[in-house]
Design a protein around this motif. Structure first.
Motif, PDB file in Angstrom:
ATOM      1  N   SER A   3      -1.567   4.689  -8.807  1.00 47.38           N
ATOM      2  CA  SER A   3      -1.950   3.691  -7.808  1.00 47.38           C
ATOM      3  C   SER A   3      -2.062   2.302  -8.427  1.00 47.38           C
ATOM      4  O   SER A   3      -2.783   2.105  -9.412  1.00 47.38           O
ATOM      5  CB  SER A   3      -3.285   4.079  -7.162  1.00 47.38           C
ATOM      6  OG  SER A   3      -3.724   3.049  -6.289  1.00 47.38           O
TER       7      SER A   3
ATOM      8  N   ASP B 108      -4.574   1.942  -1.309  1.00 51.44           N
ATOM      9  CA  ASP B 108      -3.833   3.191  -1.234  1.00 51.44           C
ATOM     10  C   ASP B 108      -4.695   4.320  -0.675  1.00 51.44           C
ATOM     11  O   ASP B 108      -5.895   4.402  -0.965  1.00 51.44           O
ATOM     12  CB  ASP B 108      -3.324   3.593  -2.613  1.00 51.44           C
ATOM     13  CG  ASP B 108      -2.283   2.637  -3.160  1.00 51.44           C
ATOM     14  OD1 ASP B 108      -1.763   1.806  -2.388  1.00 51.44           O
ATOM     15  OD2 ASP B 108      -1.980   2.719  -4.369  1.00 51.44           O
TER      16      ASP B 108
ATOM     17  N   CYS C  30       0.837  -1.203   0.000  1.00 51.98           N
ATOM     18  CA  CYS C  30       0.000   0.000   0.000  1.00 51.98           C
ATOM     19  C   CYS C  30       0.872   1.253   0.000  1.00 51.98           C
ATOM     20  O   CYS C  30       1.953   1.279   0.584  1.00 51.98           O
ATOM     21  CB  CYS C  30      -0.908   0.025   1.234  1.00 51.98           C
ATOM     22  SG  CYS C  30      -2.331  -1.064   1.110  1.00 51.98           S
ATOM     23  N   HIS C  31       0.348   2.299  -0.643  1.00 52.20           N
ATOM     24  CA  HIS C  31       0.981   3.611  -0.632  1.00 52.20           C
ATOM     25  C   HIS C  31       0.047   4.597   0.062  1.00 52.20           C
ATOM     26  O   HIS C  31      -1.177   4.576  -0.160  1.00 52.20           O
ATOM     27  CB  HIS C  31       1.254   4.099  -2.052  1.00 52.20           C
ATOM     28  CG  HIS C  31       2.331   3.349  -2.757  1.00 52.20           C
ATOM     29  ND1 HIS C  31       3.001   3.847  -3.849  1.00 52.20           N
ATOM     30  CD2 HIS C  31       2.876   2.123  -2.524  1.00 52.20           C
ATOM     31  CE1 HIS C  31       3.908   2.965  -4.255  1.00 52.20           C
ATOM     32  NE2 HIS C  31       3.842   1.910  -3.474  1.00 52.20           N
TER      33      HIS C  31
ATOM     34  N   ILE D 237      -7.426   2.853  -4.809  1.00 57.88           N
ATOM     35  CA  ILE D 237      -7.535   3.723  -3.646  1.00 57.88           C
ATOM     36  C   ILE D 237      -8.715   3.322  -2.770  1.00 57.88           C
ATOM     37  O   ILE D 237      -9.652   2.659  -3.237  1.00 57.88           O
ATOM     38  CB  ILE D 237      -7.668   5.193  -4.061  1.00 57.88           C
ATOM     39  CG1 ILE D 237      -8.972   5.417  -4.853  1.00 57.88           C
ATOM     40  CG2 ILE D 237      -6.454   5.629  -4.863  1.00 57.88           C
ATOM     41  CD1 ILE D 237      -9.314   6.876  -5.060  1.00 57.88           C
TER      42      ILE D 237
END
Length: 262
Positions: free
Chosen positions: A256, A176, A159-160, A260
């Motif tokens: 992404s 994300d 994950c970011h 998200i």
């Protein structure tokens, strides 16, 4: 000479600046480098190919540079890299990277990392981040500048989390989190923007209002993600003062890989 307690075990090959302080019963391995002004408390273990910059404060009982908790790891000389002026509180665990990713776990500058935080292999942390007690990052997680993770937040691997985002207490992040967004719940969902954090960092009322409009385009306007990206591109031209921040949000959505939170 470095200020090393007589009970500390520092390998002769370790490279410590003369101003480094090392507390009682701490163990430092042969491939460790520590920069000027850093203090290492008692009962800390620093091993692996670990580089620590200047003016960090590492509290007791932390474990830095241990092998990744990854069955694929086969003893490769991967790295842990920590920047300058970080505070690392008690019982933190930061692991080395793996050859399956960048080969390094990296932590930037001026981060405030509270007790019992785990940073797994190949995580990439920027700067000015706050990780509250027991925040847990699985492997390959990326955090942007000024991220705040509430206590007991858990973040799924890969994950970011974008710049200026934050999570609430016990959030469980499995996708994300875009820049500026507040995430809450298990599983984490969007709960507005981090407006208070933006105020504290000097964002103007006009910039915050533009970021709120951008948030609504993504989450409240009933648009598909592709439609929201197009709408954000148009929004950039309407608010020159906030254009870099809206662009940051749009580019995060475009990059992404996990999708998200929605």
């Amino acid at each position: 000479m470095s200020k090393i307690h007589s009970t500390a075990l520092v390998d002769p090959q370790a490279q410590l600046d003369a101003s480094v302080e090392v507390g009682a019963y701490t163990v430092i391995g042969p491939h460790v480098k520590i920069g000027a002004g850093t203090t290492v408390g008692p009962h800390v273990v620093i091993e692996g190919h670990t580089t620590i910059g200047c003016d960090n404060r590492i509290f007791q009982f932390s474990s830095l540079g241990a092998a990744p908790q990854d069955k694929k790891y086969a003893g490769e000389p991967t790295r842990l890299e920590i920047g300058d002026r970080n505070t690392i509180r008690e019982f933190c665990t930061f692991n080395l990277g793996t050859v399956q990713d960048a080969g390094a776990t990296r932590i930037g500058d001026d981060n405030w990392i509270m007790a019992y935080v785990h940073i797994a292999h190949d995580c990439q942390l920027a700067s000015n981040i706050i990780l509250a007690n027991n925040a847990t990052l699985a492997g390959h997680v990326h955090l942007g500048d000024w991220v705040f993770l509430g206590g007991f937040t858990s973040v799924h691997q890969f994950c970011h989390i974008g710049a200026h985002a934050m999570t609430a207490f016990t959030a469980a992040v499995s996708q994300d989190v875009p820049p500026f967004v507040t995430a809450a719940g298990n599983r984490a969902v969007p709960a507005g923007i981090n407006s208070e954090g933006l105020k504290r960092r000097g964002f103007t009322p006009e910039q915050i209002a533009a970021i709120k409009r951008a948030y609504k385009l993504v989450y409240r306007a009933g648009l598909s993600l592709d439609e929201a990206k197009s709408a954000l591109a148009q929004e950039e031209g309407k608010s020159p003062e906030a254009a870099p921040h809206i662009r940051l949000l749009r580019e995060f959505l475009e990059s992404s890989a996990r999708g998200i939170i929605r």
